[in-house]
Every structure is written in C-alpha cells, then in structure tokens.
Design a protein around this motif. Structure first.
Motif, PDB file in Angstrom:
ATOM      1  N   LYS A 187       0.828  -1.217   0.000  1.00 11.98           N
ATOM      2  CA  LYS A 187       0.000   0.000   0.000  1.00 11.98           C
ATOM      3  C   LYS A 187       0.867   1.273   0.000  1.00 11.98           C
ATOM      4  CE  LYS A 187      -1.136  -0.103   4.983  1.00 11.98           C
ATOM      5  NZ  LYS A 187       0.005   0.626   5.483  1.00 11.98           N
ATOM      6  N   ASP A 188       2.128   1.162   0.383  1.00  9.01           N
ATOM      7  CA  ASP A 188       3.012   2.330   0.361  1.00  9.01           C
ATOM      8  C   ASP A 188       3.425   2.723  -1.061  1.00  9.01           C
ATOM      9  OD1 ASP A 188       2.917   2.898   3.045  1.00  9.01           O
ATOM     10  OD2 ASP A 188       4.466   1.422   3.521  1.00  9.01           O
ATOM     11  N   LEU A 189       2.916   1.988  -2.053  1.00  8.47           N
ATOM     12  CA  LEU A 189       3.182   2.342  -3.456  1.00  8.47           C
ATOM     13  C   LEU A 189       2.086   3.228  -4.029  1.00  8.47           C
ATOM     14  CD1 LEU A 189       4.337  -1.152  -4.806  1.00  8.47           C
ATOM     15  CD2 LEU A 189       5.765   0.840  -4.345  1.00  8.47           C
ATOM     16  N   ARG A 190       1.101   3.597  -3.177  1.00  7.00           N
ATOM     17  CA  ARG A 190      -0.086   4.276  -3.725  1.00  7.00           C
ATOM     18  C   ARG A 190       0.208   5.638  -4.356  1.00  7.00           C
ATOM     19  NH1 ARG A 190      -0.640   4.011   1.684  1.00  7.00           N
ATOM     20  NH2 ARG A 190      -0.325   5.998   2.721  1.00  7.00           N
ATOM     21  N   MET A 234       6.729 -16.970 -13.420  1.00  3.94           N
ATOM     22  CA  MET A 234       5.520 -16.287 -13.865  1.00  3.94           C
ATOM     23  C   MET A 234       4.440 -16.232 -12.786  1.00  3.94           C
ATOM     24  SD  MET A 234       4.053 -14.418 -16.013  1.00  3.94           S
ATOM     25  CE  MET A 234       4.828 -14.357 -17.616  1.00  3.94           C
ATOM     26  N   GLU A 235       4.284 -17.301 -12.001  1.00  4.40           N
ATOM     27  CA  GLU A 235       3.197 -17.271 -11.002  1.00  4.40           C
ATOM     28  C   GLU A 235       3.483 -16.197  -9.940  1.00  4.40           C
ATOM     29  OE1 GLU A 235       5.177 -19.828 -11.650  1.00  4.40           O
ATOM     30  OE2 GLU A 235       5.836 -20.809  -9.806  1.00  4.40           O
ATOM     31  N   ILE A 236       4.760 -15.994  -9.595  1.00  5.39           N
ATOM     32  CA  ILE A 236       5.107 -14.949  -8.613  1.00  5.39           C
ATOM     33  C   ILE A 236       4.901 -13.576  -9.258  1.00  5.39           C
ATOM     34  CG2 ILE A 236       6.897 -14.017  -7.075  1.00  5.39           C
ATOM     35  CD1 ILE A 236       8.281 -16.680  -7.108  1.00  5.39           C
ATOM     36  N   LYS A 237       5.344 -13.440 -10.506  1.00  6.20           N
ATOM     37  CA  LYS A 237       5.204 -12.153 -11.206  1.00  6.20           C
ATOM     38  C   LYS A 237       3.729 -11.755 -11.255  1.00  6.20           C
ATOM     39  CE  LYS A 237       9.495 -11.718 -13.153  1.00  6.20           C
ATOM     40  NZ  LYS A 237      10.458 -10.743 -12.655  1.00  6.20           N
ATOM     41  N   LYS A 238       2.866 -12.721 -11.603  1.00  5.57           N
ATOM     42  CA  LYS A 238       1.442 -12.389 -11.755  1.00  5.57           C
ATOM     43  C   LYS A 238       0.823 -11.982 -10.414  1.00  5.57           C
ATOM     44  CE  LYS A 238      -0.100 -15.757 -14.826  1.00  5.57           C
ATOM     45  NZ  LYS A 238      -0.820 -16.443 -15.790  1.00  5.57           N
ATOM     46  N   GLU A 239       1.224 -12.677  -9.366  1.00  6.63           N
ATOM     47  CA  GLU A 239       0.717 -12.339  -8.022  1.00  6.63           C
ATOM     48  C   GLU A 239       1.111 -10.900  -7.665  1.00  6.63           C
ATOM     49  OE1 GLU A 239       1.873 -15.427  -5.207  1.00  6.63           O
ATOM     50  OE2 GLU A 239       1.728 -13.887  -3.636  1.00  6.63           O
ATOM     51  N   ILE A 240       2.354 -10.541  -7.961  1.00  7.48           N
ATOM     52  CA  ILE A 240       2.845  -9.193  -7.654  1.00  7.48           C
ATOM     53  C   ILE A 240       2.143  -8.153  -8.530  1.00  7.48           C
ATOM     54  CG2 ILE A 240       4.910  -7.692  -7.811  1.00  7.48           C
ATOM     55  CD1 ILE A 240       4.905  -9.555  -5.364  1.00  7.48           C
ATOM     56  N   PHE A 241       1.932  -8.497  -9.790  1.00  9.04           N
ATOM     57  CA  PHE A 241       1.241  -7.548 -10.677  1.00  9.04           C
ATOM     58  C   PHE A 241      -0.193  -7.297 -10.220  1.00  9.04           C
ATOM     59  CE2 PHE A 241       3.343  -5.716 -14.349  1.00  9.04           C
ATOM     60  CZ  PHE A 241       4.615  -6.210 -14.157  1.00  9.04           C
ATOM     61  N   ARG A 242      -0.865  -8.382  -9.761  1.00  5.52           N
ATOM     62  CA  ARG A 242      -2.233  -8.215  -9.245  1.00  5.52           C
ATOM     63  C   ARG A 242      -2.218  -7.294  -8.034  1.00  5.52           C
ATOM     64  NH1 ARG A 242      -2.668 -13.792  -9.079  1.00  5.52           N
ATOM     65  NH2 ARG A 242      -2.951 -14.324 -11.254  1.00  5.52           N
ATOM     66  N   GLU A 285      -3.723  -3.354  -7.572  1.00  4.72           N
ATOM     67  CA  GLU A 285      -4.682  -2.958  -6.521  1.00  4.72           C
ATOM     68  C   GLU A 285      -4.157  -1.780  -5.720  1.00  4.72           C
ATOM     69  OE1 GLU A 285      -6.134  -5.968  -3.712  1.00  4.72           O
ATOM     70  OE2 GLU A 285      -6.771  -7.042  -5.526  1.00  4.72           O
ATOM     71  N   ALA A 286      -2.843  -1.793  -5.436  1.00  2.00           N
ATOM     72  CA  ALA A 286      -2.256  -0.744  -4.584  1.00  2.00           C
ATOM     73  C   ALA A 286      -2.057   0.567  -5.339  1.00  2.00           C
ATOM     74  CB  ALA A 286      -0.903  -1.220  -4.050  1.00  2.00           C
ATOM     75  N   ALA A 287      -1.834   0.487  -6.652  1.00  2.93           N
ATOM     76  CA  ALA A 287      -1.414   1.675  -7.417  1.00  2.93           C
ATOM     77  C   ALA A 287      -2.565   2.651  -7.653  1.00  2.93           C
ATOM     78  CB  ALA A 287      -0.842   1.234  -8.762  1.00  2.93           C
ATOM     79  N   LYS A 288      -2.200   3.939  -7.753  1.00  5.49           N
ATOM     80  CA  LYS A 288      -3.215   4.941  -8.085  1.00  5.49           C
ATOM     81  C   LYS A 288      -3.601   4.795  -9.558  1.00  5.49           C
ATOM     82  CE  LYS A 288       0.142   8.541  -9.158  1.00  5.49           C
ATOM     83  NZ  LYS A 288       0.823   9.743  -8.698  1.00  5.49           N
ATOM     84  N   GLU A 289      -4.720   5.420  -9.900  1.00 10.29           N
ATOM     85  CA  GLU A 289      -5.167   5.380 -11.286  1.00 10.29           C
ATOM     86  C   GLU A 289      -4.110   6.085 -12.162  1.00 10.29           C
ATOM     87  OE1 GLU A 289      -9.184   6.897 -11.684  1.00 10.29           O
ATOM     88  OE2 GLU A 289      -8.848   6.918 -13.874  1.00 10.29           O
ATOM     89  N   GLY A 290      -3.824   5.527 -13.282  1.00  7.11           N
ATOM     90  CA  GLY A 290      -2.871   6.182 -14.184  1.00  7.11           C
ATOM     91  C   GLY A 290      -1.436   5.740 -13.978  1.00  7.11           C
TER      92      GLY A 290
END
Ligand code: 3HC
Length: 270
Positions: free
Chosen positions: A65-68, A81-89, A93-98
């Motif tokens: 959440k500190d990436l917001r 890939m399974e770790i990458k996808k988990e992190i991307f998901r 969720e954490a990132a702001k729009e844009g």
C-alpha cells in the motif's frame, strides 16, 4: 536487482519506495547501498553530502500500500511467472489510477503479466543489467496491449535515470540475453569438455575484450539466474540450440550458485 534499480532512480533525483514483504531483504538492500556509497566517499567519487541526500530519497517498506503515490512501479521479483502475476495483481490494486507498472523480467511475457491486471495498457518491460547503477543499457519491451502513451512515459523515465534505451521484441531473452546467455552456456560446455574455467575466461577477456570472462560473469549474475534464462530461451523457442548445459543444472542442484553462495565456477570462500 531491486536494490540496484532503487539506487539508480534515487541517484537520478527520483523519490523511491523500496518494497519487499521480507524485511531482511530490505535491510540487506539498505546495507548494500550504504556500503557501496561509503566506498565511493572513501575513493573520492562521492561526497558525504551527496551520499546522505541520495539515501534520504529511498524509503523502505514491507507494505504494497506504500506504493499508492507512485507514478511508476518497477517489479523485480524472481523469474517465475506465477510470482510475477501475483505481484502484478497486488501492485495493480495498490497503485493509483494512471500509474504505470513495469517488469524488470529478463525474458518472460509482458503481455501475460499485463493480463493479470486491470490496466494492461499501462504495463511494460524495462530490462536492467547487473549491476543496474553501472550498466548503461535499458531494454524496453512493449506487451501486446501496451499503449503508445505508456511507452513514451517509460522511455522518458529510462532516459531520465541515465539509461540508453533500445526497443526489443517481446520474445524470450529480448536482445542482450538472447546473444549473451547462449555464449555463457557455450563456455559452460567447454568446461564440461575439459577446459579450465581460467582458460575460457582469459581467452574471452583478451581475445574478445570482454570486461569479464563468460564464466566469471555466470558467477557474477548467479548460476540459477543464468540457468533460468537459458531454460526460458529453450522453452520459449522450442529449439535445441538453446539447450542448457547439464553442468549448470548440476551446479544449481548442488547449491553452487556463484558469488552469492561462495562457490560457482570459482571459489569465493575466504
Ligand atoms: N553495484 C553498484 N555499483 C557497482 C557495483 C555493484 N555491484 N560494482 C561496481 N560498481 C561501481 C563502483 O562503485 C564504481 O563506481 P565509482 O567509480 O563511482 O566508484 C564503478 O562501478 C566501477 O567499479 P570497479 O572499479 O570496482 O569495477 P570494474 O571497473 O572492475 O567494473 C563491472 C565492474 C562494471 C561489473 C565490470 O566488470 C563489467 O562491466 N562486467 C560485466 C557486467 C555485465 O556484463 N553485466 C550484464 C550481466 S547480464 C544481465 O544482467 C542480464 C540478466 O537478465 C541476467
């Protein structure tokens, strides 16, 4: 790589949040940067003031959440890939729009990681080279859905942190690893056939003007990273010319991962 990328961005004047759910990894990243800067201060290539200023631009956190507030999020987790996808998901969720989310993958599909998010047009690849603060190149990789706007943002960012950029196809190994890693693999085959590692490395340093021999470089980047990249080329192209050298597989099974484990083609134990 994550620590090195954070350092590169902070040195270029960007505010950075270095996130890892495993706190000891953050302490190690912080210690690595501080040790490196202390050496630069002792050598006279950095002042104490510059060191403090850059260190203050890097915050450390175990919470996504500190990436917001971030405009650009760079993923540098292991090449699975399974770790990458988990992190991307989670980043999505954490990132702001844009916000743009970038992978530092050395060969996995950007489009597949992008598909794990609700913003595939804002996902791209920047491939850094080890050590990230020193190596001048950044490979740029667009996924199928990457927008032109995202590409321009990421390109400008890579230039702003001091990198020369090249556009790469979204194919295993991109450009550098497609050429470099099979060469390192071939060096491992020479050892399997009876050559001494010192001879292989001396030959390539003096005969091809490489700064490090291919086997020294294997130990430097990690035998596990090297094997994973070679396996990625082999599986990605389904072509036997990319078959990984069996001794690399044996070394990984034995835990001989290069400099980081103390043993690779060479021994680093004191
Ligand atoms: N992290 C950050 N900075 C580092 C560093 C590190 N690990 N190692 C060295 N540096 C910095 C030093 O602080 C120094 O900076 P200064 O001049 O401001 O004090 C500068 O680099 C030069 O350091 P040295 O004089 O100690 O080192 P060398 O001149 O011997 O160069 C090297 C070291 C740059 C690593 C050189 O040997 C080299 O270019 N090796 C080849 C590296 C390479 O090929 N990398 C690509 C690997 S493949 C890859 O990453 C892809 C992946 O997907 C597998």
């Amino acid at each position: 790589m994550g620590g090195g990328i954070a350092q590169t961005c902070a040195q270029a004047g960007f505010e950075v949040v270095n996130v890892d759910t495993y706190e000891p990894a953050l302490s190690k990243a912080r210690a690595n940067i501080e040790n490196l800067f202390n050496k630069k201060v002792a050598k006279g290539t950095m002042t104490e003031g510059q060191k403090q200023e850059i260190l203050e631009r890097i915050r450390y956190s175990t919470e996504m959440k500190d990436l917001r507030e971030a405009d650009i999020i760079i993923e540098a987790v292991p090449e699975r890939m399974e770790i990458k996808k988990e992190i991307f998901r989670a980043a999505d969720e954490a990132a702001k729009e844009g916000a743009v989310i970038v992978s530092n993958t050395s060969g996995l599909s950007i489009s597949e990681m992008a598909a794990a998010t609700k913003r595939p047009d804002k996902v791209m690849g920047i491939h850094f080279f080890y050590p990230a603060p020193v190596m001048k190149l950044a490979e740029l990789i667009r996924g199928i859905a990457t927008s032109e706007e995202t590409y321009q943002t990421v390109r400008e960012f890579a230039v702003a942190i001091g990198k020369e950029v090249v556009d790469c196809p979204e194919l295993p190994g991109f450009i550098v690893n497609r050429i470099l890693v099979p060469m390192m693999n071939e060096a491992a085959f020479l050892v399997m056939e009876g050559c001494r590692p010192e001879d292989v490395d001396t030959a390539m340093k003096l005969g091809a003007n490489h700064p490090m021999g291919p086997l020294e470089l294997c130990d430097f980047v990690g035998i596990d990273v090297m094997l994973a990249t070679m396996t990625g080329l082999y599986n990605g192209f389904r072509d036997s010319k990319y078959r990984p050298c069996p001794i690399l597989e044996n070394m990984v099974k034995a835990g001989h991962l290069g400099r980081k484990s103390g043993q690779g083609f060479y021994s680093y134990n004191k």
